[in-house]
Design a protein around this motif. Structure first.
Motif, PDB file in Angstrom:
ATOM      1  N   ILE A 156       0.837  -1.202   0.000  1.00 68.49           N
ATOM      2  CA  ILE A 156       0.000   0.000   0.000  1.00 68.49           C
ATOM      3  C   ILE A 156       0.872   1.252   0.000  1.00 68.49           C
ATOM      4  CG2 ILE A 156      -1.941  -1.114   1.157  1.00 68.49           C
ATOM      5  CD1 ILE A 156      -0.963   0.085   3.769  1.00 68.49           C
ATOM      6  N   PRO A 157       0.357   2.365  -0.549  1.00 72.52           N
ATOM      7  CA  PRO A 157       1.082   3.634  -0.458  1.00 72.52           C
ATOM      8  C   PRO A 157       0.840   4.273   0.907  1.00 72.52           C
ATOM      9  CG  PRO A 157      -0.939   3.948  -1.682  1.00 72.52           C
ATOM     10  CD  PRO A 157      -0.866   2.469  -1.359  1.00 72.52           C
ATOM     11  N   ILE A 158       1.820   4.994   1.409  1.00 72.55           N
ATOM     12  CA  ILE A 158       1.675   5.706   2.674  1.00 72.55           C
ATOM     13  C   ILE A 158       1.683   7.208   2.374  1.00 72.55           C
ATOM     14  CG2 ILE A 158       2.701   6.195   4.919  1.00 72.55           C
ATOM     15  CD1 ILE A 158       1.484   3.415   4.690  1.00 72.55           C
ATOM     16  N   PRO A 159       0.573   7.915   2.622  1.00 79.51           N
ATOM     17  CA  PRO A 159       0.498   9.351   2.326  1.00 79.51           C
ATOM     18  C   PRO A 159       1.552  10.147   3.078  1.00 79.51           C
ATOM     19  CG  PRO A 159      -1.675   8.445   2.847  1.00 79.51           C
ATOM     20  CD  PRO A 159      -0.675   7.387   3.178  1.00 79.51           C
ATOM     21  N   GLY A 160       2.086  11.137   2.406  1.00 76.56           N
ATOM     22  CA  GLY A 160       3.082  12.003   3.030  1.00 76.56           C
ATOM     23  C   GLY A 160       4.509  11.569   2.784  1.00 76.56           C
ATOM     24  N   GLU A 161       4.716  10.344   2.317  1.00 68.89           N
ATOM     25  CA  GLU A 161       6.059   9.862   2.005  1.00 68.89           C
ATOM     26  C   GLU A 161       6.363  10.126   0.534  1.00 68.89           C
ATOM     27  OE1 GLU A 161       7.891   9.046   4.428  1.00 68.89           O
ATOM     28  OE2 GLU A 161       6.247   8.979   5.883  1.00 68.89           O
ATOM     29  N   MET A 162       7.606  10.470   0.250  1.00 73.52           N
ATOM     30  CA  MET A 162       7.991  10.883  -1.096  1.00 73.52           C
ATOM     31  C   MET A 162       8.477   9.719  -1.938  1.00 73.52           C
ATOM     32  SD  MET A 162       9.989  14.477  -0.385  1.00 73.52           S
ATOM     33  CE  MET A 162      10.322  14.645  -2.137  1.00 73.52           C
ATOM     34  N   LYS A 163       8.174   9.818  -3.231  1.00 75.72           N
ATOM     35  CA  LYS A 163       8.730   8.890  -4.204  1.00 75.72           C
ATOM     36  C   LYS A 163      10.049   9.473  -4.701  1.00 75.72           C
ATOM     37  CE  LYS A 163       7.910   6.909  -8.763  1.00 75.72           C
ATOM     38  NZ  LYS A 163       7.002   6.815  -9.930  1.00 75.72           N
ATOM     39  N   ILE A 164      11.120   8.698  -4.606  1.00 75.80           N
ATOM     40  CA  ILE A 164      12.454   9.186  -4.969  1.00 75.80           C
ATOM     41  C   ILE A 164      12.901   8.512  -6.251  1.00 75.80           C
ATOM     42  CG2 ILE A 164      14.852   9.429  -4.224  1.00 75.80           C
ATOM     43  CD1 ILE A 164      13.858   9.274  -1.346  1.00 75.80           C
ATOM     44  N   GLY A 165      13.126   9.320  -7.299  1.00 75.57           N
ATOM     45  CA  GLY A 165      13.614   8.799  -8.569  1.00 75.57           C
ATOM     46  C   GLY A 165      12.640   7.806  -9.179  1.00 75.57           C
ATOM     47  N   PRO A 166      13.161   6.756  -9.797  1.00 69.02           N
ATOM     48  CA  PRO A 166      12.278   5.773 -10.452  1.00 69.02           C
ATOM     49  C   PRO A 166      11.679   4.758  -9.486  1.00 69.02           C
ATOM     50  CG  PRO A 166      14.556   5.129 -10.768  1.00 69.02           C
ATOM     51  CD  PRO A 166      14.591   6.441 -10.019  1.00 69.02           C
ATOM     52  N   PHE A 167      12.082   4.815  -8.212  1.00 68.53           N
ATOM     53  CA  PHE A 167      11.656   3.803  -7.256  1.00 68.53           C
ATOM     54  C   PHE A 167      10.439   4.278  -6.457  1.00 68.53           C
ATOM     55  CE2 PHE A 167      16.351   3.607  -7.627  1.00 68.53           C
ATOM     56  CZ  PHE A 167      16.420   2.440  -8.361  1.00 68.53           C
ATOM     57  N   HIS A 168       9.512   3.355  -6.221  1.00 68.75           N
ATOM     58  CA  HIS A 168       8.293   3.678  -5.471  1.00 68.75           C
ATOM     59  C   HIS A 168       8.590   3.583  -3.976  1.00 68.75           C
ATOM     60  CE1 HIS A 168       5.506   3.717  -8.955  1.00 68.75           C
ATOM     61  NE2 HIS A 168       6.419   2.893  -9.470  1.00 68.75           N
ATOM     62  N   THR A 169       9.280   4.585  -3.476  1.00 68.20           N
ATOM     63  CA  THR A 169       9.733   4.557  -2.091  1.00 68.20           C
ATOM     64  C   THR A 169       8.683   5.056  -1.106  1.00 68.20           C
ATOM     65  OG1 THR A 169      10.800   6.699  -2.542  1.00 68.20           O
ATOM     66  CG2 THR A 169      12.182   4.742  -2.641  1.00 68.20           C
ATOM     67  N   ASP A 170       7.463   5.235  -1.570  1.00 71.81           N
ATOM     68  CA  ASP A 170       6.376   5.612  -0.663  1.00 71.81           C
ATOM     69  C   ASP A 170       5.508   4.410  -0.314  1.00 71.81           C
ATOM     70  OD1 ASP A 170       5.394   5.294  -3.225  1.00 71.81           O
ATOM     71  OD2 ASP A 170       3.848   6.833  -3.012  1.00 71.81           O
ATOM     72  N   LYS A 171       5.990   3.209  -0.598  1.00 73.72           N
ATOM     73  CA  LYS A 171       5.188   1.989  -0.421  1.00 73.72           C
ATOM     74  C   LYS A 171       5.590   1.231   0.839  1.00 73.72           C
ATOM     75  CE  LYS A 171       2.831   2.334  -4.315  1.00 73.72           C
ATOM     76  NZ  LYS A 171       3.312   3.640  -4.743  1.00 73.72           N
ATOM     77  N   LEU A 172       4.588   0.548   1.379  1.00 74.29           N
ATOM     78  CA  LEU A 172       4.782  -0.296   2.546  1.00 74.29           C
ATOM     79  C   LEU A 172       4.178  -1.666   2.233  1.00 74.29           C
ATOM     80  CD1 LEU A 172       5.586  -0.406   5.653  1.00 74.29           C
ATOM     81  CD2 LEU A 172       3.175   0.037   6.090  1.00 74.29           C
ATOM     82  N   SER A 173       4.948  -2.729   2.453  1.00 76.15           N
ATOM     83  CA  SER A 173       4.440  -4.087   2.247  1.00 76.15           C
ATOM     84  C   SER A 173       4.248  -4.752   3.602  1.00 76.15           C
ATOM     85  CB  SER A 173       5.406  -4.913   1.393  1.00 76.15           C
ATOM     86  OG  SER A 173       5.501  -4.376   0.088  1.00 76.15           O
ATOM     87  N   LEU A 174       3.202  -5.558   3.681  1.00 72.74           N
ATOM     88  CA  LEU A 174       2.899  -6.214   4.951  1.00 72.74           C
ATOM     89  C   LEU A 174       2.259  -7.569   4.718  1.00 72.74           C
ATOM     90  CD1 LEU A 174      -0.459  -5.721   5.321  1.00 72.74           C
ATOM     91  CD2 LEU A 174       0.368  -3.416   5.714  1.00 72.74           C
ATOM     92  N   ASN A 175       2.435  -8.455   5.683  1.00 72.63           N
ATOM     93  CA  ASN A 175       1.725  -9.725   5.733  1.00 72.63           C
ATOM     94  C   ASN A 175       0.636  -9.618   6.787  1.00 72.63           C
ATOM     95  OD1 ASN A 175       3.158 -11.030   3.748  1.00 72.63           O
ATOM     96  ND2 ASN A 175       4.522 -12.104   5.155  1.00 72.63           N
ATOM     97  N   ALA A 176      -0.532 -10.126   6.481  1.00 75.65           N
ATOM     98  CA  ALA A 176      -1.643 -10.084   7.434  1.00 75.65           C
ATOM     99  C   ALA A 176      -2.120 -11.494   7.725  1.00 75.65           C
ATOM    100  CB  ALA A 176      -2.785  -9.240   6.872  1.00 75.65           C
ATOM    101  N   ASP A 177      -2.387 -11.770   8.991  1.00 78.05           N
ATOM    102  CA  ASP A 177      -2.944 -13.060   9.380  1.00 78.05           C
ATOM    103  C   ASP A 177      -4.000 -12.839  10.456  1.00 78.05           C
ATOM    104  OD1 ASP A 177      -1.449 -12.457  11.588  1.00 78.05           O
ATOM    105  OD2 ASP A 177      -0.019 -14.092  11.368  1.00 78.05           O
ATOM    106  N   LYS A 178      -4.553 -13.919  10.963  1.00 82.17           N
ATOM    107  CA  LYS A 178      -5.653 -13.849  11.934  1.00 82.17           C
ATOM    108  C   LYS A 178      -6.741 -12.903  11.436  1.00 82.17           C
ATOM    109  CE  LYS A 178      -2.725 -15.039  15.886  1.00 82.17           C
ATOM    110  NZ  LYS A 178      -2.237 -14.650  17.229  1.00 82.17           N
ATOM    111  N   ILE A 179      -7.101 -13.085  10.168  1.00 78.96           N
ATOM    112  CA  ILE A 179      -8.065 -12.188   9.524  1.00 78.96           C
ATOM    113  C   ILE A 179      -9.476 -12.705   9.778  1.00 78.96           C
ATOM    114  CG2 ILE A 179      -8.784 -11.167   7.328  1.00 78.96           C
ATOM    115  CD1 ILE A 179      -5.931 -11.830   6.303  1.00 78.96           C
ATOM    116  N   LYS A 180     -10.342 -11.809  10.219  1.00 78.56           N
ATOM    117  CA  LYS A 180     -11.744 -12.148  10.435  1.00 78.56           C
ATOM    118  C   LYS A 180     -12.625 -11.060   9.840  1.00 78.56           C
ATOM    119  CE  LYS A 180     -11.013 -14.810  14.699  1.00 78.56           C
ATOM    120  NZ  LYS A 180     -11.370 -14.928  16.142  1.00 78.56           N
ATOM    121  N   ALA A 181     -13.670 -11.486   9.159  1.00 80.96           N
ATOM    122  CA  ALA A 181     -14.650 -10.547   8.604  1.00 80.96           C
ATOM    123  C   ALA A 181     -16.016 -10.881   9.183  1.00 80.96           C
ATOM    124  CB  ALA A 181     -14.667 -10.632   7.084  1.00 80.96           C
TER     125      ALA A 181
END
Length: 373
Positions: free
Chosen positions: A237-262
């Protein structure tokens, strides 16, 4: 033992065994298709493809591909028989590949009637939609990959476990089309840069007609809403307020999610259905491409994750409602909790769901941030 009794037992065994061998077919006299494909040409003429393994020695090519133009699916078997040294055996089919042009036709699912009428045919082949002419994938034959039917079958199996697509069999699709509280979903494949790729999920309407496509991340979100995630899932997901530097998407955060309930709360107010979907998940950070003090600002980051994930859920809900379909299966909840109201709209449930008020709320807890600061 009396001699007449022994003779009687031997005759009985002979009568039982012989009929069981009457339909015997040696391997060298048979053709075993592992994949069947449906497509339409530019003139809207019906095309059936098949892919079968080659058992003949001294032949480098692992598979044989056939293309015929029958009037019906059943007739395609006889037409393909005329091009093969063996008898066409439908019981070995692993994958049924359906082009997008076929899926855009009304009542295309009737083409599968022959498989349900003949008990010798399997009902477990994976149904996969293909975005493009089937000739693009049938004749690809990359040398560094397994034969196409096995490649597609295994891709569906592994991506389904990771919740990046769905595993829908022929029998499963039949059940989904018959159900009024849900609309069908099947895997979707494409050819990208001359490589076979499983790209997500195809959404169908109540008649099985093409409605929309979901990429892998949207497919994961759909599986969460269905409360049908197999293991931990991965999101970027993108994180608002963080800058993209050059060609790299450095405003992104990756995460693993478990124990998911809906948890889904259903009601009927102001002449429309109300669905409140509350999702909880525990997340672990797997990649952070921007500086951030998670230890001191963890709650702030959690709130940003919640906002971004909730926006993606809202976008998916809007897409589903715009298409007037229900791949989530909210109709089952409406049927269970508001049966009298659901019965009034069950024959056009997609239109009713499009007018429904669907609210999604997300709660996340950062449970792990990795082994580095």
């Amino acid at each position: 033992m009396k001699k007449w009794l022994l003779h009687g037992m031997l005759i009985a065994m002979f009568l039982v065994i012989i009929p069981g061998c009457s339909d015997r077919l040696d391997m060298e006299d048979a053709t075993f298709p592992l994949l069947i494909g449906f497509d339409l040409d530019k003139k809207n003429e019906f095309i059936v493809y098949s892919t079968s393994p080659n058992f003949i020695k001294n032949i480098e090519k692992k598979t044989r591909e056939l293309r015929v133009k029958p009037l019906t699916n059943r007739q395609s078997r006889e037409k393909q028989d005329s091009y093969t040294p063996g008898v066409f055996q439908g019981r070995t089919i692993q994958v049924i590949l359906v082009s997008k042009r076929i899926l855009q036709q009304e009542n295309w699912f009737r083409l599968t009637d022959v498989w349900f009428r003949d008990p010798k045919n399997p009902l477990t082949p994976r149904i996969i939609a293909f975005d493009g002419p089937l000739s693009d994938i049938i004749y690809l034959n990359p040398k560094d990959q397994p034969m196409l039917p096995l490649l597609l079958r295994d891709m569906v199996e592994t991506k389904n476990i990771r919740s990046e697509t769905v595993k829908t069999t022929l029998q499963g699709l039949h059940q989904q089309i018959r159900e009024k509280g849900v609309t069908p979903v099947i895997s979707e494949a494409r050819v990208i840069d001359e490589q076979v790729a499983l790209t997500g999920t195809t959404l169908l309407d109540h008649k099985g007609k093409f409605a929309d496509s979901l990429n892998m991340q949207e497919s994961i979100l759909l599986r969460i809403l269905q409360n049908n995630t197999k293991k931990s899932i991965s999101l970027t997901i993108p994180i608002p307020g963080e800058m993209k530097i050059g060609p790299f998407h450095t405003d992104k955060l990756s995460l693993n999610a478990d124990k998911i309930k809906a948890k889904i709360k259903t009601s009927f107010l102001h002449d429309k259905f109300q669905f409140d979907i509350h999702i909880t998940m525990r997340v672990g950070l797997t990649e952070r491409l921007f500086p951030y003090d998670v230890r001191s600002r963890g709650r702030e980051l959690e709130n940003k994750i919640i906002d971004q994930v909730q926006q993606q859920f809202d976008s998916l809900i809007k897409k589903i409602q715009a298409d007037k379909i229900d791949p989530i299966g909210l109709g089952f909840y409406a049927q269970a909790h508001e049966y009298s109201q659901f019965k009034k709209v069950e024959d056009h449930w997609g239109e009713s769901l499009a007018k429904a008020d669907i609210q999604v709320s997300v709660k996340t807890i950062i449970g792990a941030m990795g082994t580095v600061k």
